[in-house]
Structure formats: structure tokens, C-alpha cells
Design a protein around this motif. Structure first.
Motif, PDB file in Angstrom:
ATOM      1  N   GLY A  63      50.596  32.348  31.274  1.00  0.00           N
ATOM      2  CA  GLY A  63      50.164  32.210  32.667  1.00  0.00           C
ATOM      3  C   GLY A  63      50.873  33.197  33.576  1.00  0.00           C
ATOM      4  N   SER A  64      52.159  33.354  33.373  1.00  0.00           N
ATOM      5  CA  SER A  64      52.941  34.297  34.184  1.00  0.00           C
ATOM      6  C   SER A  64      52.474  35.733  33.955  1.00  0.00           C
ATOM      7  CB  SER A  64      54.423  34.175  33.854  1.00  0.00           C
ATOM      8  OG  SER A  64      54.881  32.875  34.146  1.00  0.00           O
ATOM      9  N   ALA A  65      52.179  36.084  32.716  1.00  0.00           N
ATOM     10  CA  ALA A  65      51.698  37.434  32.405  1.00  0.00           C
ATOM     11  C   ALA A  65      50.350  37.697  33.075  1.00  0.00           C
ATOM     12  CB  ALA A  65      51.584  37.623  30.894  1.00  0.00           C
ATOM     13  N   MET A  66      49.499  36.680  33.138  1.00  0.00           N
ATOM     14  CA  MET A  66      48.207  36.839  33.802  1.00  0.00           C
ATOM     15  C   MET A  66      48.400  37.119  35.298  1.00  0.00           C
ATOM     16  SD  MET A  66      46.154  33.794  31.897  1.00  0.00           S
ATOM     17  CE  MET A  66      44.522  34.055  32.546  1.00  0.00           C
ATOM     18  N   VAL A  67      49.335  36.409  35.914  1.00  0.00           N
ATOM     19  CA  VAL A  67      49.624  36.618  37.336  1.00  0.00           C
ATOM     20  C   VAL A  67      50.159  38.026  37.564  1.00  0.00           C
ATOM     21  CG1 VAL A  67      51.093  35.911  39.251  1.00  0.00           C
ATOM     22  CG2 VAL A  67      49.995  34.181  37.835  1.00  0.00           C
ATOM     23  N   VAL A  68      51.115  38.441  36.763  1.00  0.00           N
ATOM     24  CA  VAL A  68      51.718  39.769  36.921  1.00  0.00           C
ATOM     25  C   VAL A  68      50.672  40.861  36.733  1.00  0.00           C
ATOM     26  CG1 VAL A  68      53.341  41.390  35.868  1.00  0.00           C
ATOM     27  CG2 VAL A  68      54.040  39.042  36.322  1.00  0.00           C
ATOM     28  N   HIS A  69      49.824  40.709  35.732  1.00  0.00           N
ATOM     29  CA  HIS A  69      48.821  41.733  35.448  1.00  0.00           C
ATOM     30  C   HIS A  69      47.818  41.872  36.586  1.00  0.00           C
ATOM     31  CE1 HIS A  69      45.115  43.382  33.631  1.00  0.00           C
ATOM     32  NE2 HIS A  69      45.973  44.181  33.043  1.00  0.00           N
ATOM     33  N   ASP A  70      47.489  40.787  37.263  1.00  0.00           N
ATOM     34  CA  ASP A  70      46.462  40.808  38.309  1.00  0.00           C
ATOM     35  C   ASP A  70      47.064  40.804  39.711  1.00  0.00           C
ATOM     36  OD1 ASP A  70      43.718  40.932  38.844  1.00  0.00           O
ATOM     37  OD2 ASP A  70      43.614  38.785  39.233  1.00  0.00           O
ATOM     38  N   TRP A  71      48.362  41.037  39.829  1.00  0.00           N
ATOM     39  CA  TRP A  71      49.052  40.934  41.113  1.00  0.00           C
ATOM     40  C   TRP A  71      48.455  41.856  42.178  1.00  0.00           C
ATOM     41  CZ3 TRP A  71      51.701  37.207  42.992  1.00  0.00           C
ATOM     42  CH2 TRP A  71      52.468  37.400  44.136  1.00  0.00           C
ATOM     43  N   LYS A  72      47.979  43.025  41.794  1.00  0.00           N
ATOM     44  CA  LYS A  72      47.435  43.978  42.767  1.00  0.00           C
ATOM     45  C   LYS A  72      46.205  43.421  43.483  1.00  0.00           C
ATOM     46  CE  LYS A  72      44.655  46.585  39.420  1.00  0.00           C
ATOM     47  NZ  LYS A  72      44.192  45.375  38.823  1.00  0.00           N
ATOM     48  N   ASP A  73      45.511  42.472  42.888  1.00  0.00           N
ATOM     49  CA  ASP A  73      44.311  41.881  43.479  1.00  0.00           C
ATOM     50  C   ASP A  73      44.574  40.537  44.148  1.00  0.00           C
ATOM     51  OD1 ASP A  73      42.706  43.971  42.612  1.00  0.00           O
ATOM     52  OD2 ASP A  73      42.228  42.981  40.721  1.00  0.00           O
ATOM     53  N   ARG A  74      45.838  40.192  44.360  1.00  0.00           N
ATOM     54  CA  ARG A  74      46.172  38.853  44.853  1.00  0.00           C
ATOM     55  C   ARG A  74      45.533  38.516  46.191  1.00  0.00           C
ATOM     56  NH1 ARG A  74      50.310  42.141  45.500  1.00  0.00           N
ATOM     57  NH2 ARG A  74      51.391  42.272  47.501  1.00  0.00           N
ATOM     58  N   ALA A  75      45.238  39.513  47.008  1.00  0.00           N
ATOM     59  CA  ALA A  75      44.629  39.259  48.322  1.00  0.00           C
ATOM     60  C   ALA A  75      43.212  38.682  48.202  1.00  0.00           C
ATOM     61  CB  ALA A  75      44.601  40.539  49.142  1.00  0.00           C
ATOM     62  N   VAL A  76      42.558  38.896  47.076  1.00  0.00           N
ATOM     63  CA  VAL A  76      41.179  38.415  46.917  1.00  0.00           C
ATOM     64  C   VAL A  76      41.029  37.290  45.893  1.00  0.00           C
ATOM     65  CG1 VAL A  76      40.137  40.588  47.665  1.00  0.00           C
ATOM     66  CG2 VAL A  76      40.625  40.235  45.245  1.00  0.00           C
ATOM     67  N   TRP A  77      42.118  36.797  45.347  1.00  0.00           N
ATOM     68  CA  TRP A  77      42.029  35.749  44.323  1.00  0.00           C
ATOM     69  C   TRP A  77      41.230  34.538  44.795  1.00  0.00           C
ATOM     70  CZ3 TRP A  77      47.728  35.280  42.259  1.00  0.00           C
ATOM     71  CH2 TRP A  77      48.003  36.369  41.438  1.00  0.00           C
ATOM     72  N   PHE A  78      41.422  34.133  46.033  1.00  0.00           N
ATOM     73  CA  PHE A  78      40.792  32.908  46.509  1.00  0.00           C
ATOM     74  C   PHE A  78      39.748  33.144  47.588  1.00  0.00           C
ATOM     75  CE2 PHE A  78      45.008  31.766  44.902  1.00  0.00           C
ATOM     76  CZ  PHE A  78      44.633  30.897  43.895  1.00  0.00           C
ATOM     77  N   GLN A  79      39.324  34.412  47.747  1.00  0.00           N
ATOM     78  CA  GLN A  79      38.242  34.694  48.691  1.00  0.00           C
ATOM     79  C   GLN A  79      36.935  34.142  48.137  1.00  0.00           C
ATOM     80  OE1 GLN A  79      37.926  38.838  49.580  1.00  0.00           O
ATOM     81  NE2 GLN A  79      39.739  38.852  50.877  1.00  0.00           N
ATOM     82  N   ARG A  80      36.130  33.624  49.043  1.00  0.00           N
ATOM     83  CA  ARG A  80      34.839  33.070  48.627  1.00  0.00           C
ATOM     84  C   ARG A  80      33.854  34.198  48.353  1.00  0.00           C
ATOM     85  NH1 ARG A  80      33.694  27.388  50.563  1.00  0.00           N
ATOM     86  NH2 ARG A  80      31.725  28.049  49.725  1.00  0.00           N
ATOM     87  N   GLY A  81      32.966  33.944  47.421  1.00  0.00           N
ATOM     88  CA  GLY A  81      31.889  34.889  47.146  1.00  0.00           C
ATOM     89  C   GLY A  81      32.015  35.578  45.810  1.00  0.00           C
ATOM     90  N   MET A  82      31.024  36.401  45.514  1.00  0.00           N
ATOM     91  CA  MET A  82      30.937  37.050  44.206  1.00  0.00           C
ATOM     92  C   MET A  82      31.914  38.191  44.029  1.00  0.00           C
ATOM     93  SD  MET A  82      26.881  37.065  43.391  1.00  0.00           S
ATOM     94  CE  MET A  82      26.474  38.003  44.845  1.00  0.00           C
ATOM     95  N   GLN A  83      32.325  38.836  45.115  1.00  0.00           N
ATOM     96  CA  GLN A  83      33.275  39.954  45.071  1.00  0.00           C
ATOM     97  C   GLN A  83      32.831  41.035  44.105  1.00  0.00           C
ATOM     98  OE1 GLN A  83      37.159  38.422  44.373  1.00  0.00           O
ATOM     99  NE2 GLN A  83      36.837  36.704  45.726  1.00  0.00           N
ATOM    100  N   GLU A  84      31.714  41.620  44.368  1.00  0.00           N
ATOM    101  CA  GLU A  84      31.182  42.662  43.475  1.00  0.00           C
ATOM    102  C   GLU A  84      32.099  43.811  43.375  1.00  0.00           C
ATOM    103  OE1 GLU A  84      26.987  43.403  43.314  1.00  0.00           O
ATOM    104  OE2 GLU A  84      26.730  41.773  44.714  1.00  0.00           O
TER     105      GLU A  84
END
Length: 84
Positions: A63-84
Motif C-alpha cells: 500500500g505504501s509503495a502504491m502511494v509513493v509511486h502515484d504521489w505526483k498525482d495526489r492532487a487528483v486522487w479524489f477529484q470527481r469525474g473520469m479524469q481523461e
């Protein structure tokens, strides 16, 4: 694509293998957010003594590795919508 960003699936679950993206209920599922859920569930199981440390540690690390790997996108993790 008209109406959705994924190439495989239906309204419940969609997947785009080329971009390696997953949508659940039309909401993009980031692996950073999934990592938080995975690490959080494992931590709760450890706190409740429903899981031993030696079995929970790999899940916490994953779980921690998944967070670290995707950290650059953290601003959009919980944004609503499809995020194309």
C-alpha cells in the motif's frame, strides 16, 4: 470516445489497457488512493489484532509503495469525474 474514457468494460467497471487506467462507477481509481485504503485496512486489522505483523507487513509495504509511486498525482486522487 463519446461518454467515457475507457476502452473495455461497462458503466460499473471500465479499463483502458493502453493507458493502464481503471474506472469504477465512472470515477477514475488512482492507485495512490487504493494504496491508502490498503494500508489503512491493514493497520486497522493489526490494531484489532486480527492479523499478525509478519502477515500484515507486506500489505502495508504494498500500500505504501502504491502511494509513493502515484504521489505526483495526489492532487487528483479524489477529484470527481473520469479524469481523461
Amino acid at each position: 470516445m463519446a461518454g467515457h474514457a475507457w476502452t473495455h468494460g461497462n458503466r460499473a467497471i471500465g479499463y483502458d489497457p493502453r493507458r493502464r487506467r481503471l474506472w469504477v462507477g465512472g470515477q477514475r481509481l488512482h492507485h495512490g488512493a487504493t494504496g491508502i485504503a490498503l494500508a489503512g485496512m491493514t493497520l486497522a486489522r493489526l490494531a484489532a489484532r486480527r492479523q499478525s505483523v509478519h502477515r500484515g507487513l507486506p500489505w502495508m509495504l504494498a500500500g505504501s509503495a502504491m502511494v509513493v509511486h502515484d504521489w505526483k498525482d495526489r492532487a487528483v486522487w479524489f477529484q470527481r469525474g473520469m479524469q481523461e
